[in-house]
Structure formats: C-alpha cells, structure tokens
Enzyme design. Structure first.
Site, PDB file in Angstrom:
ATOM      1  N   GLY A   1       0.723  -1.130  -0.041  1.00 55.97           N
ATOM      2  CA  GLY A   1      -0.020  -0.080  -0.040  1.00 55.97           C
ATOM      3  C   GLY A   1       0.803   1.304  -0.040  1.00 55.97           C
ATOM      4  O   GLY A   1       2.156   1.430   0.303  1.00 55.97           O
ATOM      5  N   CYS A   2       0.309   2.383  -0.560  1.00 55.97           N
ATOM      6  CA  CYS A   2       0.955   3.607  -0.518  1.00 55.97           C
ATOM      7  C   CYS A   2       1.483   4.316   0.994  1.00 55.97           C
ATOM      8  O   CYS A   2       2.679   4.235   1.185  1.00 55.97           O
ATOM      9  CB  CYS A   2       0.054   4.756  -1.311  1.00 55.97           C
ATOM     10  N   TYR A   3       0.421   4.374   1.500  1.00 56.60           N
ATOM     11  CA  TYR A   3       0.818   4.719   2.973  1.00 56.60           C
ATOM     12  C   TYR A   3       1.677   3.826   3.853  1.00 56.60           C
ATOM     13  O   TYR A   3       2.885   4.237   4.441  1.00 56.60           O
ATOM     14  CB  TYR A   3      -0.296   4.882   3.897  1.00 56.60           C
TER      15      TYR A   3
END
Lengths: 348, 348, 348, 348
Positions: D150-152
């Site tokens: 995921g990006c976060y």
C-alpha cells in the site's frame, strides 16, 4: 417587522449552499425550507459543515405544495428541464420565483428549444423576466418569475452591452469571448471531468463555439443594446473553485477615443453598487471578487487602435448565480437592492 | 564513447533546474558545470532537493573562462541583457551556445532594441539562429549560437505558421492570441506577484497587447510563412506551476474546408516527434503535456465558418524552454534529435 | 450614535487586508487610518483590489502621533520587535491597542526573550492581556493592551485546554501537535519559500520542535488549565491560502469514557459563538471555516483507548489573527462580542 | 533481444495510467495489453491524452485467458476483492503477477479478513510475497505472485523499520503516524469527496485510527524488525494530485544519540537507489519526489531528547504503487532493479 419567508428548492448543489450562505446573513428574510431529493431528512450542517450553527434546517423532499406553504418567494436551483414544471406550480400557487436554471431566461422560445428541449410552459416563459438588474432593473420589481442569468452571460453582457451601443464594430464582425471559469460552474454532480485530479494542475478549453450560454448572451445583448451581434464564445476550465474571467475582443471599425469608452461604461454603471469600473491601467483579477457580488470591469485599447479588449471578473456562484438571485429577490420584495449582499471579497 | 561536456550558466532558476533534470537523463552528454552567482559553493541538491543523488555538482561562480574550459556546449539561462556579453565571450572561446534569454532571438536588431535595450553584439545577433526546430531545423546544426524561442512564441508560432500559409485572413485583420501561462513562466525571482497567495485561487490578464513576446511572434511568423501578420497577444496568469495553453482566433476571409486545415497541419507536422495533432473533436489540455517536450495542437471551426480557432498546449519549462534547448543542442551536436527528450507527460 | 474610530498600523500585509475586510463590515466602528511605510500615499484599493469601493483610504506613514490623533483603538500588525515601541507609544497616548505581533503575548518575559529578543517595555508586557476570549474573557474588557494570540496557538489551546484539566496524561508524557497551515501564515513578504511554484503541489514540515509558537502554547495552556504540559509542536506548510488544521495526540494514562471528553468540551464551549463542537464521527475540515471566525473541534478515541486525538480547524487570518483581534476589540470597547464577525464560511 | 511481454489488467485508473507511463519508458519489456471493462475498444490515448503517440493500444475486456496469452507477467490494478480470483487464474495459467490491490499483501489471512472480506484463495495468499524490495528483496525474484505494498505503508515502513530494531520505545508505547496524501490516492472513481471543489482549498483528516493500511503496517513492521508495534495511523487528504508525506512520532524510552539513528538508517539504506537519506537539518518535501520512485527520509530529535520524529515523502503513484510494482517486476524478471525507474522528480 416580520421577516419574509423564503425557500430553496434543490439546495444540495453549490448554488444551493451559496444561496444558504447569503440568505443566512440577510436581515429581512428568513430561510424556512430547503429541499433535496437525495438528502431528505439530513441536516444541512451535515452535508455542508460550513453552515453548522448557521442553517439549522434539514433537507425536505421537493414537494412543491409543502414548500409553497412555507415561503413567499422560492428560489429554484434545479437542473434545466426539471425546473420548468416546478416553477410553474409555484407560480400557480401564487409564489414569486427566482429560477436559477436556464428554463426561464430566454425570450425566444424556439431559440431555447433549439439549445435545450421543448418548453412545456410557453406562456410563463413569455411572462418571465431576465434578472440582470443593472440592465433590466425596471422589469424586475413587478415580475413574478425571474430567470436568473447564466454565469458566463452575466460576465459578458455587463461589460459588452454599453460598448455595443457605441457602434464600434461592423455588423458582420465576430466578437471573440474567451472566458475562463472555476470548477464550481460544473456543479456538484459526479462527473469524471470534475474530479480533483482532472482539474488541478490543468487547464483546457471546452465546447468552443458550442456552449448554451452563447445564444443567451446574443439574445440579451440585442435586448440591451438594440444591436444584433456576432459573437464566438469559447469557455475554458480553470483550476480554481470560484470565479469567471472573460476576455472580450472587439475588432474596431472606426477610431475610438478611450474617453468614449469610459463615458459609455460610466454612463451605464457609474451609479451601480455591484459593478466596479477599474481605473485605466488596472485589469480585473478573480480574487478581487471572490465571495462578493461585484462585477469588476477593465479594458485595454490595442496600440494600433484597431482592437478593444474588455475584461470582466465575477464570482460565478455570487454575481453569476446566488448573489444575483438575492439581488433579484430584493427587487421583487421591495427591499433595498444591496441588502445582504455587501460581503467583502475574500482575498487572499 | 566519451560523452560531450555541457554546462549551464545561470542554473538556479526554474529553467536551470529543468535543464539539469533533462540533461541528467541524457545518455550522450555529461553535465560538468553549473553556475549561480548567488549560490556559489552550494551543492545543487541543497537548493533543489529533487536532484539529490542525481546532480552531484555544486554551483560555481559565473566565470565564463572557467566554464568554457569545462564544456563544449553551454546553455545560458540568464536574464536578458546579462546574456549578451556572456554568450559573446563563450562564442569567442569557441563554444557552442544555446541562449535561453531573448538576447539572440531577433533577426531585426532595431525591433529587439525597441522592446529590450541596445544590443552590444549586433554581429553575433545577426549570426545567431532562432531555435525552433520544427520550422527552422536546417539552420540549427551549423549554428554556433542558437536563440532559444520564448515560451509563448513557441506555443503560438507552431500552430499558426502552417495555417498562415493558407491565406485565410485579410492582411489587415488582427489575429487574437489569448494565452494562459503557469507561474513558473515568471521565474524564481522574488516578486510580490509570484507569491503563492497572489497566484493561488486567482487568475488575471497582464500586459495585454504589450508583452515582449508579441514582436517575437510576429517576426518569426513572417519568416516561417512569408506573411506579415497583425496579431494581438494577451497573456494571462494561471494558478498552475507549468504549462501554456494558447487560444488563437482567426477571422476568416474565405470559405475553408476543415480538410484544408488538417492538410496544412499534417503537412507541416505529420512527421514531427514533438508535435501531436489531436483528432477532430479533441482539444489540448495542459496536463497532457506536463513534464514533456510535446506541443499538442487542436482546432475548431466556428459553426458559421467565419472563424477558426487554434489551440495549443506546451509545458513552458520543457518545449517552452529547457526541452527545446536540449532539442537544439542535439541538433548542434549531431545527436538524434529526440535523445533525452522522450519523457512521458506526468498526468495526473 | 457616532462610530468609534479605529486604525491599523502596518496594514499592507495579509493580516492588514483581513482587518480591513472585517472592519469594513463592522457597524459600530469606523476605520479612519491605515499605515504602510512602503506604500505611503497609495490608495488601499490599488494594493488590494478586493477592497475597491469599500476602503477609500490611502496608506499613511507609520507615525504614531498622527495615528493616535485619528483613532480611539489601534491595531498594530507589525513584525515582532517593531511592535514593542509602537504599542508603548500608543499606550502612552492613551489609546487602546490590540497587537497582532508576538510582542505582548507572553507573561514570562524571559521566555519571550529566549525565543525572540530583549523586551524593552517589560512593564507594559506585564500589564498586557492575552486575548483569547473563550478562555480569558474576563481580563479583556479592562485591558489597555491586548496581545492577540498566535494562529497556531489559537488552534491548539482551544481544543486542548479543557481536556488537560481532566488529568488524562502523565506529567512527563509528551503531547504531539502535528499542525498544518496555509501559506498566508508566512505573510506577504518576499521569501523564496513563499513563491507559488515552491508551495503549490507541495507539502512539507518545517521548524519541527523548534517553532516560536510552541512556548506560547505551553505558557497559555498552563494558565488555562493549571497543568504543566510537555508538548512537541511540528508545523507543516499546506498548499492553500488560508487555514490551520491541528491534529493533537494525547497518550492516555487512564481509562476515559468519551462522555467525559464531550462533557469537558461542552462545559467549556457549549455557549461559545465561535467554537463549534462537531458531533461524534465528524472531523473538522479547513473549508468549513474559511473566511469565518469559527474554531471547529472534533475528536477521536483510538480503538485501544490508549490515545485521544483532538482535531481543530480555524482560518489563520480570521480566528487566528484579524477576526480574533476584532473580537478582542469588541470586548475592549463594550460592543457585543460577535459584532461584525458573523460572516459565514466560504465553501467551496 | 526480444522484449518481455507484460500486461495491465484494470488500466483505466490512476495506477493504470501511471503503470503505462512508466512501462512506456522501460527498455526491456513491451506492453502488449491493457484492460478496462468500462472502456473496451477505446484507444488509450483517448482516455489519457498524456499517452498519445506513446501507448498505441486500445483497452481490452478483462478476460484473463486472453490476457494470459499475450503476456508473461501481468499487473493487476483492480479493486481489492475483485483481484483475488483474477490473480489466481493468472497464476494457474503460469503467469507471474504483481497485484496492486490489498488482496495478496497480508501474511495473516484472518487479519486480512477482519479488515477486508473472506479470502477465497488462502493457499495463494500464503505463497504470495510482500513486494517491498528494500526490506524483503531476497524473496521477490522467485515469487510468482507479489502483493505490491500500500502507498501509506510504503511511506511508513521504510523509515520506521530500521529504527524499531534499535529498541528505543517501550512495547506498550504508541507510535503516532500522522500521514498526508494527495487526492490520486482515492482513485479515479466518482466520489463526491474526490471532486475538485471538495478537495481544493481544503484539508482534512479521515478514518483516524481506522484505516485499512494500519494493520498492513503493523504486520510488515513486525516481519521487518521482529518487534510488535503499537501504532496509531491518522491519514489526511491534501490538495495536491500526488504525494504522501508521513510524520512519525516515537516517544523514546532511553537516551539516543543521533549518530545511532543515522547509523541505523544508513545501515539499512546506504546502498539503496530509491531511498534518499537527507542530511541533518533537511526535511522531506513532496515536490522533491513527484513523478519519481524515491522515498526521501529525514528526521528530527526533539530538544528534550524524549521524542524522535521521522519524516518520509514518496509519490503515492510511483514508489507507492506503479513504480514499486515495476521495481518488483524487474526483480521477478531478472532485470536490473532500477531499469525504467530513474525518471527525475518533476519540480516545480
């Protein structure tokens, strides 16, 4: 003195929230009902947290009879076509109406129908008044249905009408209107083109020469100036929330002194509260009008004296929609025209 | 094969950082020196953290002799006037130069002087070549000084030149150029008008009919098309970092089929890597060219067939400055023209 | 009734234009003078076109005696240090002063001096009152000099003070304040970091744990809650013009029911006009407060019940500066506190 | 050498267009097919004009068998849940897969199911590898299904993992992650909250302590550091297109010299191409990583030495999605890891 009761039908869009913002600060009217099919029962503050503690209503369904019972004047902020019958029913119920759609803006029914759809209330259309107070003020106080002008047309007709009367251009010459609008002009509906990532860091023309506001401009310019005008309207989408800046190019057919331009503009608007004529050398900017009901107008004469450029700036949600609607309401209700509309622009 | 050594004089502005970005990805040249009077000794990565690990140089002082010793070709990204002598000295030192200021763009010295200041190197000015490869490619390989085109002129000359050759307008008719540029066009210097709070949420025209890029456009359009053109150029400031979108309005003097327009554009650019002709119905948008060397061109014929509108979009820092400069460098050094320039646009 | 005369010293910054915007709509005071060393003689409308037709003054020089003769209460919107003597002179001249710099905010002179510079008016500093009405209202009406709170401290002290009184955290536990501010917080001066192209499309922390507003928060939180607080303040720069959103993290030392949090917040602010407590599940957003004097407060309890997060949103130029200054003015002049401050937030 | 054929399933979102942008510049693979149910038959350039002349494919339907026949490795950029079966079928067809949804990121099936929905391919989930090369590189070359982080989580795990190994915090202490993401993180689907007018000029927290990326972070931090971590993740929505900046707060349980922090970070990432460790005193900014595959990391020790703050910046669409996916692809295909990924950040 008891306040006059007003309502907004179709209040969950950007024009709706702007009407609520302005009406909340209006000392002589009381907002008694707002509707939204999609959000029946939802408190306004939930959908629009900017209005928390300010508008304590919840959205009602769009039932005309109920709304009519609650208000003396109604703003209809519905999509065009949907407004036709709602306005007619409110009218039948004896209510004054300011309609913010295109449905009651045209004098020429066929022109309307060629750009929109069949109009099922032609008599009411014929009776309705185009609500651009600076040019057609005398007609508004007695109107029972006001067609509130389009945002782009407001930004174009105001600077252009007094200049057209000077007969500076040949009748077959095309006036170029290169207009730029913020994203709220496209409304609060879900279109891919309205997504943040599509608008931000971007800029583009759209519907060049093919936008429905073009015939509205031409019709009203003819009414205001008595001149038939060829006009090419090219809108562009700006990465800002609010504001329209229009750059209007007139190829001149004769020598014109700038004093003549000034005189025409001051003659038309010198006493108008909501039109600000900029001094020579100043040009309009969007942030000078943001949140306010002003239309700022400036101009430049090309160095070869063969072209005149008019520039105007408005907030599309205020002078281009909700503010002008309240200005019309004030006239229709016999309230001082600027009441509730003297909010200063927010800059920066 | 040894890489060719290149340097950038005046590298601390937005054009400078963009040149470094592009040159960092160029496989056949090596960036050996960058200068900035204000930041002598400072690592490039400190001023421009986007270049950390990529450009490992520190800024040197603007000493031409030192730079000349380090490079075979030099980009000068100085303010106009300052560039005149620096370019001349580099030229004397036998270096090839791509100058990104206005100082070597004009053929007509007097025209330059009427808009800028006296030119103290008239012979070199006469020798310099206007670096718009798509129109003047043949002159560039042998050039020793290339005047890199202005950002607005690039966006206007490319779409307009092939159309002018069609003789669609009367010689005394004014072409309207309504152009909109992002804020990086104003550079990285400290002006009140460049502050975030002045540009954001704002939009405005400036220098209407009075911008120095207007005579540059007219001169080069004449060279490219053989036609003397009346042109009114009105720039506006957009709240985006990068990009110029120009809307160009031509009042037509005769009937024109769209096939004729298509043919002219495809004839001129059908084989060009960096000009993309959009299909009918598509109009350019800024984010389709951001970060790339493309110029996207589209057009619309007004429904009354009396006006043609050309639209173009470029990234002002790439095709409008650093990218075009590298394209010129490639031609001057005998490198394939698109080398290092095929970066895809960044959207969203 | 004659209006009370007020003036603004240092009116050419963003706080200055905001004071003028708000005072223009205030029914009980009259703006009689505004000063700016840099713009003496320039009409306000020329520098700030948003105020055209609204503020008809021109900027005067910063001569205290002249200003004192023209006003009963003066706002000083000067940089810190510069304000020290100007405020003192106005005070000597018998004028009430609301100072928007940091110079009269601290109770502890040494603390001030350790973060700013020597204070040359220690007696006046001791007399000055910290102008956060919701917490220190009783002190303001009789104050002759009010130190208007910093923007970040306003956004942090309001949500945090009533919660601190609940003794939810150990005395040696650090409260984390992760705050984000729009670019107008940096003022209208020419800094590279304030350029559009540096702020737009960007976001970054700055002065982490080292910002001058940190000691101001700690001192006032102690005054408001009686608790000594360890607090780590990390500001970030947002690409918006206006607004501060603060996210405040409290590691809890004991079990806390949300009812206890609600009770503390409602106990403190249930009757406050300018603090809006959001219902459970709602969190603040910047655009709900833009242009208004509101502080919106929401909170979330972490699912493990070991952390409480408070969120607040203000417009840094209104509740964080000019709006709060007018709120203080109202209290000092015996005017109803919300007068002139009920402007609705502008959203979108 | 023949290029390796790759395809993208679900290519009409922002991750899809970004994959196409990056793959277009990759010298060793060829993009042979892209799919989109909604846009079958539409040329990619029509939907994404930035890719005109660059990607000449049209969108195909999402038929796995057809795609499997056209490619050796497939990127799946579908919403979670939808990816489960598509990945499984590609796997059965003998294809390597990089899945950009959450469906193959978790080791603990029950954890996945408690935050998403039942997982119908538990064996494949068990086999899949978490594709964060800087921490788990050795597992990727032999993987047949990679769950792209995921990006976060990418922005949080990279800075935090090496620091956790230092045992600086008590096991029951909560690490605060205050993260801010641009709007492309929400995808290209039609949500009211993604409209320009809702995001622009705005900023807000959402899903505080309740975001699905929190368990992903905690699980992978445990794998990377061997430590069980309490972590409170609070995301916020930034008015930018791209970028995540995470501010990570660690309350320290013992004295720590900054040299120890530096050593841990350099030990972990000193040789990593895509992690840039900023020098002391420098903090990350979003525009330094825009469009690039870098993760920039900086840190600050609070003056009382009781808190450490880590900051990281990535482009959520590159290192947070498509760039990292290509990095994983390179490892899976035995191509040099940085191939096609050395694009320089676009700033301004």
């Amino acid at each position: 003195m008891a306040k006059i009761r007003v309502a907004v039908i179709g209040a969950s869009g950007y024009t709706g929230v702007e009407l609520m913002r302005i009406l909340a600060g209006h000392p002589e009217v009381e907002l008694t009902a707002v509707t939204s099919r999609q959000h029946v029962g939802v408190p306004v503050a939930e959908l629009f947290p900017s209005l928390r503690d300010i508008v304590k209503l919840s959205f009602m369904d769009n039932r005309v009879t109920e709304i009519a019972a609650l208000a003396d004047l109604v703003f209809t902020a519905l999509p065009h076509k949907a407004a036709i019958e709602v306005v007619a029913k409110l009218h039948e119920a004896g209510k004054k109406v300011v309609d913010l759609s295109a449905d009651y803006r045209f004098s020429d029914q066929k022109l309307y129908e060629s750009w929109y759809q069949p109009h099922t209330e032609p008599e009411l259309l014929a009776e309705a008044v185009y609500g651009l107070p600076e040019l057609f003020r005398s007609e508004i106080p007695s109107a029972r249905v006001v067609g509130n002008p389009g945002c782009y047309p407001t930004s174009v007709i105001l600077p252009l009408a007094p200049i057209l009367s000077l007969d500076l251009i040949e009748s077959d010459t095309t006036i170029i209107v290169d207009a730029k609008s913020g994203a709220s002009g496209a409304g609060r509906s879900l279109n891919l083109g309205s997504l943040y990532c599509e608008v931000s860091d971007n800029f583009k023309p759209y519907k060049a020469g093919n936008h429905r506001h073009q015939p509205e401009m031409i019709e009203q310019l003819k009414r205001a100036s008595g001149r038939v005008t060829k006009l090419l309207f090219v809108p562009h989408l700006l990465p800002v929330n609010r504001g329209i800046l229009s750059s209007i190019y007139l190829p001149l057919s004769r020598d014109v002194a700038t004093a003549e331009i000034e005189e025409a503009l001051y003659g038309a608007y010198g006493n108008e509260t909501f039109v600000r004529l900029l001094p020579a050398g100043s040009l309009p900017t969007l942030n000078a009008v943001r949140g306010s009901n002003y239309c700022d107008i400036g101009y430049v004469m090309a160095s070869d004296q063969r072209s005149l450029i008019l520039f105007s700036a408005i907030d599309n949600l205020v002078k281009g929609a909700a503010g002008q609607a309240v200005q019309n309401m004030n006239l229709m209700l016999g309230i001082a025209e600027e009441t509730g509309l003297m909010t200063v622009s927010l800059a920066p």
